[in-house]
Design an enzyme around this catalytic site. Sequence first.
Site, PDB file in Angstrom:
ATOM      1  CD  GLN A  58      19.540  33.831  -9.851  1.00 58.18           C
ATOM      2  OE1 GLN A  58      19.190  34.525  -8.891  1.00 58.18           O
ATOM      3  NE2 GLN A  58      20.799  33.646 -10.167  1.00 58.18           N
ATOM      4  CD  GLU A  73      -2.823   1.188   2.427  1.00 60.33           C
ATOM      5  OE1 GLU A  73      -3.148   0.088   2.899  1.00 60.33           O
ATOM      6  OE2 GLU A  73      -3.319   2.259   2.810  1.00 60.33           O
TER       7      GLU A  73
END
Length: 388
Positions: free
Chosen positions: A279, A242
């Site tokens: 940037q 799971e």
Amino acid sequence: MKRLIFNEDHEMFRDSVRRFMLAEAEPHRERWRQEGKCDKEVFLKAGEQGLLCMWAGEAYGGMGIEDFRFEQIVIEETMRNGDAGLFLTLHSRLVGPYIGHLGSEALKQRLMPRMISGETILGIAMTEPGAGSDLAGIKSRAEQDGDDWILNGSKTYISNGINGGAFVVAARTVPDKPHGIGLFVVEEGMEGFERGRNLAKMGLKSQDTAELFFENVRVPAENVLGDAQKGFYNLMHFLAEERLISACQEIAHAQAAFDITLDYILERKAFGRPIGAFQNSRFKMAEMRADLDVLQTFIDQCVLLHNAGELSADLAAEAKLNASELENRVMDECVQLHGGAGYMSEYRISHMFTDARVSRIYAGSSEIMKEIIGRSIGLDERKLLSGG
Ligand SMILES: Cc1cc2nc3c(=O)[nH]c(=O)nc-3n(C[C@H](O)[C@H](O)[C@H](O)COP(=O)(O)OP(=O)(O)OC[C@H]3O[C@@H](n4cnc5c(N)ncnc54)[C@H](O)[C@@H]3O)c2cc1C
């Protein structure tokens, strides 16, 4: 980064699953969210396409494909091109194997063909109003009556809870033993079994998450999964897979958000240039790219270990912990890079952000994952404090 774990068969399969998701899920995504659940028909269509319970043996009408990579592909394409609330894999690999590996022959003969075709949708009911992380604290109880069992109690937050036709239900069978739990298959139509509300949620709006109630439900012996006093250990056994499933979902979801955001910041302009030309955007995207590549490689390695029967509970917990935390960081950065649009419902990224929040809570919370990893390195509080 090129992924090395897939061969040509996997790639062909991926193509067909992608086409399936684009045709059968993507166009309905918005309506499903409005309606609070996916259409049951999408399970039937997935069944027709051979996407459900692929592990099931030919004797029951399945394909006997144990290779987890095929399920990984279903998961990845669901997250990318389908919808995070479409829980095909919960049905197929999180619940189905309990019936396939622990079920009586009569139960398998009856249910497995319907699981493979999608006629019966599956769910698993462990959590209760008073017990989630602490499974040993569940109060629902089952008492033997001849060969049958009588089930009483209630469950909550159960996925596929409205669409589901059969549920694996955990109930206490030994009153004074915390781990004395049994697993029982409760089916639609059994007297005393009722569903509650489809619970309103922050995200995963297309997923039906419900309460379930059991009042003197008579469960026949053929619907008992394995030893009725050893259900806790069976749950623990299946929980490693799971957690791997969760990790595969979470990283795929994050990858999809990254791609959507990359397109967006190349298109959208501010101060006369694309957002991607700042940037800050470049650095954020670069950090995410690097983190995603590193984690994907780790998860792919876990998948191979799982195929070899060597995935430990602590490695699965490492995968789930890292993937859910990274998914949430990525979603937050991606919303930020979208600006106001990222907060608007008409942009997919806004849903992905709220869909992702639950990953750090369900299938074992991040805190529980840390406990599992901590114990594996000898830091088990219970043993350290008792001097054992
Ligand atoms: C959308 C959704 C779908 C779900 N689907 C299912 C399903 O299909 N079937 C099912 O059975 N359940 C399902 N769940 C339930 C889910 O697995 C539980 O919510 C989860 O295990 C946490 O349990 P809890 O909600 O009781 O939180 P609690 O256990 O009350 O935890 C509250 C907080 O305490 C922390 N905590 C608990 N114990 C410890 C500890 N020992 N050390 C440190 N911190 C701790 C937790 O990490 C959490 O942050 C679902 C939940 C959601 C939200």
